[in-house]
Design a protein around this motif. Structure first.
Motif, short mmCIF file in Angstrom:
data_model
loop_
_atom_site.label_atom_id
_atom_site.label_comp_id
_atom_site.label_asym_id
_atom_site.label_seq_id
_atom_site.Cartn_x
_atom_site.Cartn_y
_atom_site.Cartn_z
N ASP A 142 15.94 1.50 -1.73
CA ASP A 142 16.41 0.67 -2.84
C ASP A 142 17.86 0.95 -3.22
N TYR A 157 14.02 5.26 5.33
CA TYR A 157 12.98 5.26 4.29
C TYR A 157 12.73 6.69 3.85
N ALA A 191 7.64 7.41 -0.42
CA ALA A 191 7.94 7.97 -1.74
C ALA A 191 8.11 6.84 -2.75
N GLU A 192 7.77 7.12 -3.98
CA GLU A 192 7.91 6.11 -5.03
C GLU A 192 9.38 5.82 -5.30
N ASP A 193 10.22 6.87 -5.26
CA ASP A 193 11.65 6.71 -5.49
C ASP A 193 12.34 6.58 -4.13
N GLN A 194 12.79 5.39 -3.82
CA GLN A 194 13.46 5.14 -2.54
C GLN A 194 14.98 5.15 -2.73
N ALA A 226 6.81 10.18 1.22
CA ALA A 226 6.23 10.87 0.07
C ALA A 226 5.99 12.34 0.44
N GLN A 265 0.83 -1.21 0.00
CA GLN A 265 0.00 0.00 0.00
C GLN A 265 0.87 1.26 0.00
N ALA A 266 2.20 1.08 -0.11
CA ALA A 266 3.14 2.20 -0.14
C ALA A 266 3.06 3.05 1.13
N THR A 267 2.89 2.38 2.27
CA THR A 267 2.97 3.07 3.55
C THR A 267 3.96 2.33 4.43
#
Length: 542
Positions: free
Chosen positions: A246, A538, A36-39, A541, A25-27
């Motif tokens: 990432d 982390y 954030a989408e870009d980690q 967003a 769920q991107a949390t």
């Protein structure tokens, strides 16, 4: 009977169960913050790192990278407490001379091979071996490993070192004397495992991105010397599914003002605050400018070896130069980031350490200056015989400002002429290590949270005693402290000796003074050692 020190994994298992759904769920699985989408985490470093070989690395910048690439027996949490690494638990014998570490069975190298107790045995023997001649070889002796001194000296083969693989998942460590803080020492890079077949196949080239095999949460994917180093997620890491960052990128930017400009432009997530700018930046960017205690000291060391200047063999000269340093000007006007003045070598932030109130600390600066003039005159230096020497520091605007102010203080107050030279980091380390200097900048960040990590630097046999200070009483006290039930009074006595003999000039103790993007989560501000791991961070967003 054996004492059992069990490190529970229940919290980690709970986190693992939560994380799969939460990440989908991107949390964040614990805080619920949107991710954030870009980690990608990008930060600035001052210099090129010394190495990413765990048994060779000797600087803070390199150690930060190594902690991502390799994992030792133990890790630290955000407060500096010990938590499981490759080892899930350990036993301690009744006499506290034998530690038995139990290794997890799902730890793997990035090539898919299992991480075994033998990998630690290989690494520790390698660190101690005269063949490698590691700059951190002395750390193995510091750990009080059985036969360490003899192995390091070449009098015994590395196979005699007190570490044995009982089986693939059981590591036995035998000490020559009890060491209460031994488990904490296993969070240091020197003790991390190394892949024997890769090391033997590629030799010194084994750490190049195309060759390296690592067991940490990240793998090295790019390294352009003096420019950038990139590490990315290791899919084989045992806890990879709970890793959020990432990619981590370290950019070498020698100029701290250029780094600040790039931070403001959004190119960096973290950079050091340039000297003197913290008050302004904290006012303008309160959510990004941070300062917190850090387990590091800043000092200048006298070369007291045979190659050092004759003047520095006179304790009155050393005392005079230290007394004439107005530390408040440096901490408040140059640094201005919350750094405390230093009158002891060991920082007050060290666990269980209470610094003694030295005579110098009780004096006013005017009293110190008067005493400095008196001592220098007694030593035979004055207008007709001015004291002259060279001093070196590694290239940095902040280091330069401090060095210039020191020379001005000594010139104006004492008529001393100090000639400055700055050097690129690796050249500086080599020059200082070879005693090819008169007075040299020094700084040390604790390898573990105990006073000995600083005071051992001034042991006669220490590999980092670059000034070659030698005091048999200090050496004796350091040995006593390792097995003492209460080492605090011993460390106090050592600091009192150092305050009298002044082998180094303590200037200040560090604060972590950063510009940190507010979208970086979980930076360990409460870990005074600043042992941070990308896997624990982390990006939130925006």
């Amino acid at each position: 009977m054996r004492h059992h020190a069990k490190l529970t994994l229940s919290t980690f298992l709970c986190s693992a169960l939560l994380s799969g759904a939460a990440l989908a769920q991107a949390t964040h699985p614990e805080t619920g913050e949107p991710l954030a989408e870009d980690q990608t985490f990008t930060y600035r470093v001052l210099d090129e790192h010394s190495s990413v070989d765990p048994q060779v690395v000797e600087d803070t910048i390199g150690a930060e990278i190594v902690r991502d690439l390799f994992e030792g027996l133990m890790n630290q949490d955000a407060k500096g407490n010990l938590i499981p690494g490759v080892a899930t638990s350990y036993d301690v014998s009744d006499d506290k001379m034998t530690y038995t570490f139990h290794l997890r069975d799902n730890a793997k190298w990035s090539n898919g091979d299992p991480v075994t107790a033998g990998d630690f045995v290989f690494a520790w023997r390698r660190a101690a071996s005269p063949e490698l001649a590691s700059p951190y070889q002395w750390y193995v002796k510091l750990m009080s490993l059985e036969n360490a001194s003899e192995v390091v000296a070449g009098d015994m083969p590395p196979e005699e070192l007190g570490v044995t693989a009982i089986d693939d998942h059981t590591l036995e460590v035998r000490l020559s004397a009890p060491l209460s803080y031994f488990p904490q020492m296993t969070t240091h890079a020197t003790t991390f495992p190394a892949p024997q077949k890769v090391v033997e196949e590629f030799g010194e080239d084994w750490t190049k991105p195309e060759n390296i095999v690592s067991n940490g949460a990240y793998v090295l994917t790019e390294h352009l010397p003096n420019e950038r180093s990139v590490r990315e997620r290791n899919e084989m890491y045992w806890d990879n599914e709970n890793t959020i960052i990432d990619k981590t990128v370290a950019l070498v930017i020698n100029d701290e003002n250029v780094a600040l400009t790039r931070f403001m432009a959004g190119e960096l997530d973290r950079t050091e605050v340039p000297a003197g700018q913290f008050p302004r930046l904290k006012k303008e960017h309160p959510e990004k400018a941070v300062s917190f205690p850090q387990l590091c000291n800043y000092y200048y060391t006298f070369n007291q070896s045979d190659s050092g200047p004759e003047a520095f063999k006179d304790v009155r000269v050393r005392q005079a130069l230290s007394l004439a340093v107005d530390r408040k000007i440096i901490t408040e006007n140059i640094k201005a980031g919350g750094e405390p003045e230093a009158y002891t070598f060991t920082p007050e932030a060290v666990a269980g350490f209470t610094p003694p109130e030295t005579e110098m600390a009780k004096m006013t600066q005017a009293e110190r200056d008067a005493k400095a003039k008196e001592l220098l005159a007694e030593a035979g230096y004055g207008p007709d015989n001015p004291l002259t020497f060279d001093m070196i520091y590694n290239t940095s605007e902040s280091h330069e400002k401090i060095a210039v102010v020191l020379t001005q203080m000594w010139k104006q107050k004492l008529g001393v002429q100090a000639n400055l030279a700055n050097m690129e980091w690796k050249v500086f380390l080599e020059t200082r290590g070879n005693q090819d200097f008169d007075l040299a900048r020094g700084a040390w960040c604790g390898d573990y949270n105990e006073a000995s990590t600083f005071l051992d630097l001034l042991d006669s046999e220490s590999g980092y005693n670059d000034g070659k200070y030698s005091n048999p009483r200090v050496d004796e006290l350091l040995v006593q402290a390792k097995s003492a039930d209460d080492s605090a009074p011993i460390y106090t006595e050592i600091e009192q000796i150092l305050a009298e003999e002044m082998p180094v000039i303590p200037i200040y103790h560090y604060a972590g003074v950063y510009m940190m993007d507010s979208d970086v989560g979980n930076w360990p501000v409460e870990n005074v050692e600043q042992n941070w791991y990308s896997k624990d961070l982390y990006k939130i967003a925006e």
